[in-house]
Design a protein around this motif. Structure first.
Motif, PDB file in Angstrom:
ATOM      1  N   ASN A  15      41.974  49.000  39.508  1.00 42.60           N
ATOM      2  CA  ASN A  15      41.924  49.609  38.445  1.00 42.60           C
ATOM      3  C   ASN A  15      42.227  48.561  37.032  1.00 42.60           C
ATOM      4  O   ASN A  15      41.868  48.547  35.832  1.00 42.60           O
ATOM      5  CB  ASN A  15      42.887  50.918  38.144  1.00 42.60           C
ATOM      6  N   ALA A  16      43.456  48.056  37.430  1.00 43.35           N
ATOM      7  CA  ALA A  16      43.940  46.926  36.151  1.00 43.35           C
ATOM      8  C   ALA A  16      42.792  45.941  35.961  1.00 43.35           C
ATOM      9  O   ALA A  16      42.583  45.592  34.932  1.00 43.35           O
ATOM     10  CB  ALA A  16      45.010  46.401  36.900  1.00 43.35           C
ATOM     11  N   VAL A  19      40.146  47.575  33.920  1.00 48.72           N
ATOM     12  CA  VAL A  19      40.611  47.649  32.148  1.00 48.72           C
ATOM     13  C   VAL A  19      40.799  46.357  31.599  1.00 48.72           C
ATOM     14  O   VAL A  19      40.211  46.125  30.407  1.00 48.72           O
ATOM     15  CB  VAL A  19      42.033  48.300  32.487  1.00 48.72           C
ATOM     16  N   PHE A  22      37.138  45.406  30.619  1.00 45.58           N
ATOM     17  CA  PHE A  22      36.610  46.027  29.521  1.00 45.58           C
ATOM     18  C   PHE A  22      37.122  45.606  28.304  1.00 45.58           C
ATOM     19  O   PHE A  22      36.481  45.676  27.212  1.00 45.58           O
ATOM     20  CB  PHE A  22      37.063  47.751  29.743  1.00 45.58           C
ATOM     21  N   LEU A  23      38.314  45.281  28.245  1.00 43.77           N
ATOM     22  CA  LEU A  23      39.137  44.958  27.001  1.00 43.77           C
ATOM     23  C   LEU A  23      38.547  43.655  26.594  1.00 43.77           C
ATOM     24  O   LEU A  23      38.314  43.346  25.373  1.00 43.77           O
ATOM     25  CB  LEU A  23      40.348  44.919  27.089  1.00 43.77           C
TER      26      LEU A  23
END
Length: 147
Positions: A15-16, A19, A22-23
């Protein structure tokens, strides 16, 4: 303890990673937008030019066309057509052929001269080598006779 497991499930490495990717994508999009000047909210009226700018562009294109050497371009085309239509192909190849023959003769002469120079240098090298061998032989015999 049940709260800690829920916490770990929410923030896993997978998940990290998602994220962070995506950033990175969002940051790259904004950088490209700034670099290339993209704007999603640009109105159609902003892309139109003022009448003064249009007049300036048209005048510059007119000046550029006026500066083209049209007579020279026409004359060059005429000359090219004349040379293509004339039976001067045979006359063009004759100088090329004589130049090729001349060049091959010069190369042969150069090779012969280089061969003669090489032979001369080889003979001089052999003479020096033989002279050094004799000198070593004399020195060797001289040291042996002294013992």
């Amino acid at each position: 303890m049940d709260v800690q497991q829920q916490w770990k499930m929410r923030f896993s490495f997978r998940n990290a990673t998602v994220v962070i990717c995506f950033l990175n994508f969002v940051a790259a999009f904004f950088l490209l937008q700034v670099f290339f000047g993209f704007s999603l909210r640009r109105s159609p009226s902003e892309s139109h030019l003022d009448p003064a700018q249009i007049k300036y562009i048209l005048e510059s294109e007119e000046l550029r066309r006026a500066m083209e050497p049209l007579d020279l371009i026409r004359r060059i085309k005429e000359i090219q057509q004349e040379t293509n239509s004339e039976p001067g192909i045979e006359t063009n190849q004759a100088p090329k052929q004589t130049a090729a023959v001349d060049l091959s003769k010069r190369l042969k002469d150069m090779r012969a001269m280089n061969d003669a120079n090489s032979q001369k240098a080889l003979e001089e090298w052999r003479k020096r080598k033989m002279e050094r061998a004799r000198q070593r032989e004399i020195e060797k015999n001289g040291t042996i006779s002294q013992l």
